[in-house]
Design an enzyme around this catalytic site. Sequence first.
Site, PDB file in Angstrom:
ATOM      1  N   CYS A 105     -23.533 -44.436 -31.181  1.00  0.00           N
ATOM      2  CA  CYS A 105     -24.339 -44.095 -32.346  1.00  0.00           C
ATOM      3  C   CYS A 105     -24.958 -42.750 -32.045  1.00  0.00           C
ATOM      4  CB  CYS A 105     -25.406 -45.146 -32.620  1.00  0.00           C
ATOM      5  SG  CYS A 105     -26.427 -44.729 -34.056  1.00  0.00           S
ATOM      6  N   CYS A 108     -28.914 -42.336 -33.478  1.00  0.00           N
ATOM      7  CA  CYS A 108     -30.006 -43.123 -32.879  1.00  0.00           C
ATOM      8  C   CYS A 108     -29.406 -44.157 -31.942  1.00  0.00           C
ATOM      9  CB  CYS A 108     -30.882 -43.758 -33.953  1.00  0.00           C
ATOM     10  SG  CYS A 108     -29.952 -44.658 -35.211  1.00  0.00           S
ATOM     11  N   SER A 109     -29.453 -45.432 -32.319  1.00  0.00           N
ATOM     12  CA  SER A 109     -28.866 -46.463 -31.453  1.00  0.00           C
ATOM     13  C   SER A 109     -28.441 -47.675 -32.274  1.00  0.00           C
ATOM     14  CB  SER A 109     -29.854 -46.887 -30.365  1.00  0.00           C
ATOM     15  OG  SER A 109     -31.072 -47.333 -30.942  1.00  0.00           O
ATOM     16  N   CYS A 110     -27.835 -47.430 -33.439  1.00  0.00           N
ATOM     17  CA  CYS A 110     -27.358 -48.536 -34.278  1.00  0.00           C
ATOM     18  C   CYS A 110     -26.361 -49.375 -33.490  1.00  0.00           C
ATOM     19  CB  CYS A 110     -26.710 -47.992 -35.552  1.00  0.00           C
ATOM     20  SG  CYS A 110     -27.896 -47.193 -36.666  1.00  0.00           S
TER      21      CYS A 110
END
Length: 205
Positions: A105, A108-110
Amino acid sequence: MSADAHDHSELSPIQLRVRALETILTEKGYVDPAVLDLIVERYQTKIGPHIGARGVARAWLDPEFKAVLLADATRAITALGVVSQVGDHLIAVENTPGHHNMVVCTLCSCYPWDVLGLPPVWYKSAAYRSRAVSDPRGVLADFGVILPEATQIRVWDSTAETRFLVVPPRPAGTEGWPEERLMRLITRDCMIGTGLPLRPEEISP
């Protein structure tokens, strides 16, 4: 130096900020630490990466389920009894001898929490998020995954609406294995694409 200070020194800046925020919210009575612990425990032991592993193992055993998983992963995973949302659109991508998929991702950090549980710390790091796109083969090598030069690597970028599940190839020597035993070979990292399934000799009988 106190034990608490030593513990804090080993935390990353982001972890320190999260701990400070949790402390403030707890002191103000907005959150209950016991509830937070229950949530974390659920994702670590009840959800991930067991749900994703079951989906992959089922796909190894059942060609019809595999076809559904690759066509509509959200529907396939829901059919396993997952009642919580697994993302607006979960996509399963299959690794083959000629093609290797990995997930990142970049913004961000999906991450598909409901399928893989808690994300690893490195998944959120800026280093992984940037290098996975610019040097995926090098990143895989850092994880111990050395692929033939002829193998094409595709990097999938998760978003808030679209998450991915990598379906790794079934290890040799597992003919006749039941689903529960196959699940023990499937790691979280191999479902992100940064690892490979364990070999049969790497698990206990």
